[in-house]
Design a protein around this motif. Structure first.
Motif, PDB file in Angstrom:
ATOM      1  N   MET A   1       0.841  -1.198   0.000  1.00 40.42           N
ATOM      2  CA  MET A   1       0.000   0.000   0.000  1.00 40.42           C
ATOM      3  C   MET A   1       0.877   1.250   0.000  1.00 40.42           C
ATOM      4  SD  MET A   1      -2.969   1.024   2.725  1.00 40.42           S
ATOM      5  CE  MET A   1      -3.967   2.481   2.471  1.00 40.42           C
ATOM      6  N   SER A   2       0.604   2.175  -0.888  1.00 44.09           N
ATOM      7  CA  SER A   2       1.426   3.386  -0.978  1.00 44.09           C
ATOM      8  C   SER A   2       1.120   4.320   0.189  1.00 44.09           C
ATOM      9  CB  SER A   2       1.158   4.099  -2.307  1.00 44.09           C
ATOM     10  OG  SER A   2      -0.185   4.548  -2.358  1.00 44.09           O
ATOM     11  N   VAL A   3       2.056   5.226   0.461  1.00 44.08           N
ATOM     12  CA  VAL A   3       1.878   6.197   1.534  1.00 44.08           C
ATOM     13  C   VAL A   3       2.456   7.533   1.067  1.00 44.08           C
ATOM     14  CG1 VAL A   3       4.073   5.633   2.646  1.00 44.08           C
ATOM     15  CG2 VAL A   3       2.227   6.637   3.999  1.00 44.08           C
ATOM     16  N   THR A   4       1.868   8.618   1.537  1.00 42.26           N
ATOM     17  CA  THR A   4       2.335   9.951   1.164  1.00 42.26           C
ATOM     18  C   THR A   4       2.735  10.723   2.414  1.00 42.26           C
ATOM     19  OG1 THR A   4       0.950  10.039  -0.816  1.00 42.26           O
ATOM     20  CG2 THR A   4       1.711  12.133   0.074  1.00 42.26           C
ATOM     21  N   PHE A   5       3.950  11.255   2.395  1.00 43.61           N
ATOM     22  CA  PHE A   5       4.433  12.112   3.473  1.00 43.61           C
ATOM     23  C   PHE A   5       4.342  13.562   3.014  1.00 43.61           C
ATOM     24  CE2 PHE A   5       6.567   8.051   4.184  1.00 43.61           C
ATOM     25  CZ  PHE A   5       6.269   7.839   5.533  1.00 43.61           C
ATOM     26  N   GLU A   6       3.850  14.401   3.903  1.00 43.88           N
ATOM     27  CA  GLU A   6       3.607  15.801   3.554  1.00 43.88           C
ATOM     28  C   GLU A   6       4.366  16.722   4.491  1.00 43.88           C
ATOM     29  OE1 GLU A   6      -0.167  18.754   4.084  1.00 43.88           O
ATOM     30  OE2 GLU A   6      -0.551  16.887   2.981  1.00 43.88           O
ATOM     31  N   GLY A   7       4.930  17.798   3.936  1.00 45.83           N
ATOM     32  CA  GLY A   7       5.648  18.747   4.771  1.00 45.83           C
ATOM     33  C   GLY A   7       6.158  19.921   3.979  1.00 45.83           C
ATOM     34  N   GLN A   8       7.229  20.526   4.482  1.00 46.05           N
ATOM     35  CA  GLN A   8       7.872  21.658   3.831  1.00 46.05           C
ATOM     36  C   GLN A   8       9.282  21.259   3.408  1.00 46.05           C
ATOM     37  OE1 GLN A   8       6.367  24.618   3.156  1.00 46.05           O
ATOM     38  NE2 GLN A   8       4.486  23.796   4.041  1.00 46.05           N
ATOM     39  N   LEU A  19      12.858  17.327   3.537  1.00 47.98           N
ATOM     40  CA  LEU A  19      11.405  17.440   3.669  1.00 47.98           C
ATOM     41  C   LEU A  19      11.071  17.214   5.136  1.00 47.98           C
ATOM     42  CD1 LEU A  19       8.530  17.619   2.442  1.00 47.98           C
ATOM     43  CD2 LEU A  19       8.626  15.129   2.152  1.00 47.98           C
ATOM     44  N   ARG A  20      10.466  18.225   5.773  1.00 51.20           N
ATOM     45  CA  ARG A  20      10.151  18.125   7.195  1.00 51.20           C
ATOM     46  C   ARG A  20       8.646  18.211   7.411  1.00 51.20           C
ATOM     47  NH1 ARG A  20      15.494  20.585   8.533  1.00 51.20           N
ATOM     48  NH2 ARG A  20      16.306  19.306  10.243  1.00 51.20           N
ATOM     49  N   GLY A  21       8.165  17.348   8.316  1.00 51.83           N
ATOM     50  CA  GLY A  21       6.746  17.352   8.616  1.00 51.83           C
ATOM     51  C   GLY A  21       6.434  16.435   9.784  1.00 51.83           C
ATOM     52  N   TYR A  22       5.174  16.000   9.868  1.00 45.31           N
ATOM     53  CA  TYR A  22       4.711  15.116  10.938  1.00 45.31           C
ATOM     54  C   TYR A  22       3.939  13.959  10.323  1.00 45.31           C
ATOM     55  CZ  TYR A  22       5.730  19.066  14.020  1.00 45.31           C
ATOM     56  OH  TYR A  22       6.355  20.087  14.686  1.00 45.31           O
ATOM     57  N   ALA A  23       4.078  12.792  10.933  1.00 43.96           N
ATOM     58  CA  ALA A  23       3.336  11.617  10.470  1.00 43.96           C
ATOM     59  C   ALA A  23       3.105  10.685  11.642  1.00 43.96           C
ATOM     60  CB  ALA A  23       4.103  10.900   9.358  1.00 43.96           C
ATOM     61  N   ALA A  24       2.146   9.802  11.489  1.00 42.56           N
ATOM     62  CA  ALA A  24       1.875   8.808  12.527  1.00 42.56           C
ATOM     63  C   ALA A  24       3.064   7.861  12.653  1.00 42.56           C
ATOM     64  CB  ALA A  24       0.616   8.019  12.181  1.00 42.56           C
ATOM     65  N   PHE A  25       3.311   7.406  13.875  1.00 43.43           N
ATOM     66  CA  PHE A  25       4.392   6.454  14.108  1.00 43.43           C
ATOM     67  C   PHE A  25       4.287   5.273  13.155  1.00 43.43           C
ATOM     68  CE2 PHE A  25       5.895   7.939  18.350  1.00 43.43           C
ATOM     69  CZ  PHE A  25       7.240   7.692  18.166  1.00 43.43           C
ATOM     70  N   ASP A  26       3.082   4.748  13.002  1.00 42.50           N
ATOM     71  CA  ASP A  26       2.892   3.546  12.197  1.00 42.50           C
ATOM     72  C   ASP A  26       3.271   3.777  10.743  1.00 42.50           C
ATOM     73  OD1 ASP A  26       2.020   0.794  11.903  1.00 42.50           O
ATOM     74  OD2 ASP A  26       0.310   1.597  10.804  1.00 42.50           O
ATOM     75  N   GLU A  27       2.958   4.957  10.207  1.00 43.42           N
ATOM     76  CA  GLU A  27       3.298   5.257   8.814  1.00 43.42           C
ATOM     77  C   GLU A  27       4.811   5.256   8.604  1.00 43.42           C
ATOM     78  OE1 GLU A  27      -0.322   7.938   6.988  1.00 43.42           O
ATOM     79  OE2 GLU A  27       1.321   8.976   7.997  1.00 43.42           O
ATOM     80  N   ASP A 129       0.034   4.212  19.487  1.00 45.85           N
ATOM     81  CA  ASP A 129      -0.691   4.130  18.225  1.00 45.85           C
ATOM     82  C   ASP A 129      -1.272   5.466  17.765  1.00 45.85           C
ATOM     83  OD1 ASP A 129      -1.423   2.537  16.069  1.00 45.85           O
ATOM     84  OD2 ASP A 129      -3.464   2.308  16.826  1.00 45.85           O
ATOM     85  N   ASN A 130      -1.642   6.327  18.694  1.00 36.62           N
ATOM     86  CA  ASN A 130      -2.279   7.585  18.318  1.00 36.62           C
ATOM     87  C   ASN A 130      -1.316   8.766  18.277  1.00 36.62           C
ATOM     88  OD1 ASN A 130      -4.890   6.436  18.119  1.00 36.62           O
ATOM     89  ND2 ASN A 130      -5.089   6.501  20.347  1.00 36.62           N
ATOM     90  N   PHE A 131      -0.031   8.498  18.488  1.00 35.40           N
ATOM     91  CA  PHE A 131       0.947   9.580  18.522  1.00 35.40           C
ATOM     92  C   PHE A 131       1.493   9.877  17.135  1.00 35.40           C
ATOM     93  CE2 PHE A 131       0.819   8.557  22.935  1.00 35.40           C
ATOM     94  CZ  PHE A 131       1.272   9.680  23.605  1.00 35.40           C
ATOM     95  N   LYS A 132       1.824  11.157  16.932  1.00 34.55           N
ATOM     96  CA  LYS A 132       2.530  11.552  15.721  1.00 34.55           C
ATOM     97  C   LYS A 132       3.974  11.886  16.077  1.00 34.55           C
ATOM     98  CE  LYS A 132      -1.058  13.039  12.554  1.00 34.55           C
ATOM     99  NZ  LYS A 132      -1.433  14.055  11.550  1.00 34.55           N
ATOM    100  N   VAL A 133       4.842  11.776  15.110  1.00 36.76           N
ATOM    101  CA  VAL A 133       6.253  12.038  15.345  1.00 36.76           C
ATOM    102  C   VAL A 133       6.773  12.969  14.250  1.00 36.76           C
ATOM    103  CG1 VAL A 133       6.988  10.006  14.027  1.00 36.76           C
ATOM    104  CG2 VAL A 133       8.507  10.946  15.748  1.00 36.76           C
ATOM    105  N   PRO A 134       7.623  13.942  14.598  1.00 39.89           N
ATOM    106  CA  PRO A 134       8.215  14.789  13.561  1.00 39.89           C
ATOM    107  C   PRO A 134       9.255  14.020  12.768  1.00 39.89           C
ATOM    108  CG  PRO A 134       9.109  15.355  15.716  1.00 39.89           C
ATOM    109  CD  PRO A 134       8.025  14.345  15.955  1.00 39.89           C
ATOM    110  N   PHE A 135       9.341  14.308  11.494  1.00 40.94           N
ATOM    111  CA  PHE A 135      10.332  13.620  10.662  1.00 40.94           C
ATOM    112  C   PHE A 135      11.101  14.613   9.809  1.00 40.94           C
ATOM    113  CE2 PHE A 135       6.497  13.630   7.936  1.00 40.94           C
ATOM    114  CZ  PHE A 135       7.011  14.183   6.775  1.00 40.94           C
ATOM    115  N   CYS A 136      12.292  14.195   9.424  1.00 40.83           N
ATOM    116  CA  CYS A 136      13.112  14.931   8.469  1.00 40.83           C
ATOM    117  C   CYS A 136      13.601  13.916   7.449  1.00 40.83           C
ATOM    118  CB  CYS A 136      14.296  15.599   9.172  1.00 40.83           C
ATOM    119  SG  CYS A 136      15.516  16.308   8.040  1.00 40.83           S
ATOM    120  N   ILE A 137      13.163  14.063   6.205  1.00 37.27           N
ATOM    121  CA  ILE A 137      13.591  13.162   5.138  1.00 37.27           C
ATOM    122  C   ILE A 137      14.652  13.886   4.307  1.00 37.27           C
ATOM    123  CG2 ILE A 137      12.900  11.810   3.130  1.00 37.27           C
ATOM    124  CD1 ILE A 137      10.066  11.710   4.298  1.00 37.27           C
TER     125      ILE A 137
END
Length: 226
Positions: A1-8, A19-27, A129-137
């Motif tokens: 299943m594809s997934v899309t990460f969104e940010g700036q 690319l920096r943004g927030y996503a669910a831990f599971d994603e 499960d309900n937490f989001k985490v900041p990411f830097c790609i």
């Protein structure tokens, strides 16, 4: 299943595009992988400590997870050319307000820093499960130098920083009237015990000076925390 990460998206010191943004831990967990050549496994003792910390719910905070993704184009465009063209013909789509990166079904990001945080999630989904985490790609160009870049970024993050000694770190926690006994206990029973021991040492300073232990390194004075 594809997934899309969104940010700036923007370039940072060193010339890397991120690319920096927030996503669910599971994603992030499900669509990233660790590189065994430089990532370390989380030992069992730390896994248990991490679960206790997460369950307590006190002061739980995760800094951003650092990942990487290699963008390859048939016409060998550079990253700056791809970004100038708003991600033309790549999984990267750039517009004025946001940037998205879409991964195909089996595609995964590479973990550079934060692997232990993601491993902790994988073993504690019931808590996080309900937490989001900041990411830097960090975006790479798909060249043979990609692995070199990931290795050196990992090295710089983990070994170039000036570490805070454990004594000075503890001194911050044991300053008078900052944390109650219950709050210290929620961080781990050993923290409360240490505070009690230090209190006893300070009350009987003359006697404890005879012991082969320099307790002054963890005294709660301002000079240790400035």
């Amino acid at each position: 299943m594809s997934v899309t990460f969104e940010g700036q998206i923007d370039s940072v010191l060193g010339g890397f595009y991120c690319l920096r943004g927030y996503a669910a831990f599971d994603e992030i967990s499900s669509h990233s992988k660790a590189d065994p050549s430089y990532q370390r496994d989380l030992i069992s003792e730390h896994k248990n400590e991490m679960r206790d910390f997460l369950k307590s719910g006190s002061y739980v905070f995760f800094p951003e997870v650092i990942l990487s993704y290699s963008i390859k184009t048939k016409d060998n465009l550079s990253l700056s050319q791809i970004i100038s063209a708003n991600g033309r013909n790549t999984p990267l789509k750039i517009n004025k307000n946001k940037t998205t990166l879409t991964l195909k079904d089996e595609e995964k990001l590479d973990r550079i820093d934060g692997n232990h945080r993601l491993e902790a999630f994988e073993k504690n989904k019931d808590i996080l499960d309900n937490f989001k985490v900041p990411f830097c790609i960090i975006l790479l160009d798909g060249s043979q130098d990609d692995l070199k870049k990931k290795n050196i970024i990992f090295h710089n993050i983990n070994f170039k920083q000036i570490p805070l000694s454990k004594e000075k770190s503890l001194a911050i926690l044991f300053k008078e009237d900052v944390y109650s006994d219950d709050e210290l206990k929620s961080m781990g029973l050993e923290y409360l015990i240490t505070k009690k021991v230090l209190n006893e040492v300070e009350k009987n300073e003359t006697d404890y000076k005879k012991l082969p232990f320099d307790y002054s390194t963890v005294q709660r004075s301002e000079e240790h925390t400035s």
